[in-house]
Design an enzyme around this catalytic site. Sequence first.
Site, PDB file in Angstrom:
ATOM      1  N   SER A 126       0.856  -1.035   0.409  1.00  0.00           N
ATOM      2  CA  SER A 126      -0.261   0.350   0.089  1.00  0.00           C
ATOM      3  C   SER A 126       0.998   1.266  -0.382  1.00  0.00           C
ATOM      4  CB  SER A 126      -1.116  -0.040   1.126  1.00  0.00           C
ATOM      5  OG  SER A 126      -1.567   0.907   1.557  1.00  0.00           O
ATOM      6  N   TYR A 154      -1.226   0.705   9.996  1.00  0.00           N
ATOM      7  CA  TYR A 154      -1.797  -0.341   8.303  1.00  0.00           C
ATOM      8  C   TYR A 154      -0.758   0.072   8.315  1.00  0.00           C
ATOM      9  CZ  TYR A 154      -3.652  -1.546   3.986  1.00  0.00           C
ATOM     10  OH  TYR A 154      -3.976  -1.708   3.052  1.00  0.00           O
ATOM     11  N   LYS A 158       2.173  -2.551   7.162  1.00  0.00           N
ATOM     12  CA  LYS A 158       2.328  -3.174   5.739  1.00  0.00           C
ATOM     13  C   LYS A 158       3.433  -3.180   5.007  1.00  0.00           C
ATOM     14  CE  LYS A 158      -1.009  -4.417   3.238  1.00  0.00           C
ATOM     15  NZ  LYS A 158      -2.266  -5.440   2.624  1.00  0.00           N
TER      16      LYS A 158
END
Length: 338
Positions: A126, A154, A158
């Site tokens: 991402s 997040y 990642k």
Amino acid sequence: MRIVVTGASGFLGRLLADALTRAGTFGGAPIGRLVLVDRVAPPGDPHRAGTPVQVVHGELPEHLDAVFAEPVDVLFHLAAAVSAECEADFDLGMRANVDVTRALLEAARAQSASGGPVMRLLFAGSVAVYGSHPALPLPAAVSETTVAAPRSSYGTQKLMCEQLIADCTRRGFVDGRVARLMTVAVRPGKPNAAASGFLSGIVREPLAGLPAVCPVDPALEVALSSPRRTLEGILRVAEAERGTGPGRLEGPLPVNLPGLTVSVADMLATLRQVAGDTVADRVTLAPDPAVEAIVGSWPAAFDHRRATAMGLTPDPSFRSVLLDYLTDHPEAVAAPPR
């Protein structure tokens, strides 16, 4: 060849499974079996004519033995807890993103150590791995060599997975590839818990005759990729041979899939132009600082030379993205746009 897709009941997982079963091949070789893994049962009947399909339904760590009961040649790891979920629940994000990825890598490592194939792993990364901070401002156009400094749990998770995959690849445990996804829009179906989910919602819901909320300043610029271009990028990075030259995957760096830079205001203006005032007026502005803090920290402009060398290009305009959605999902539109 046995191919596994995690997160197979998700939107991208379903698109990928459909594409693989239609093609029947991967990298020019026939697919012997496609294994679809998700904690949510796949909608409809996943068993199509052609490629044999196996469904593994449940929490992935509890079903690794079934996934690796036979050698896995290629694994697309799309399963993840999304941005707002991870910000709200740190432990959930660590379990669903970091722990599950590590468990997959350990299983793949055991497979190769026992004389099985070195698994090719495509990890859906991402652009949330990047973040803007006054002490470390982002360049005008971000590339794979830009320092990744995430500003969300997040994005941090990642990035942790990226680094672990890179080290396992360096050591020969797997052949890992990371495709960093832009925000995928317009997604059909129900909203998800991603902080960026409103970027689909402000188009999808009004077209369906429903109200929608825009939680950010419309002047905010974002990087988007249509489902069609995102799927193309995932497959291209996964199938590419390593080496130098056009179409090959060179070096250990991830690939930032190409994205279209557009402001939220431009998205809303395009919706108005294509669908009319009645549709566009269903969107209201209601600022949400938490959402804007996450989405606003992501870069919007990218240097796409690495993706371009692999034959990938961004969507030409948001109008084309919107028209693709109308073509692919006519059932999701309450009334034909004017």
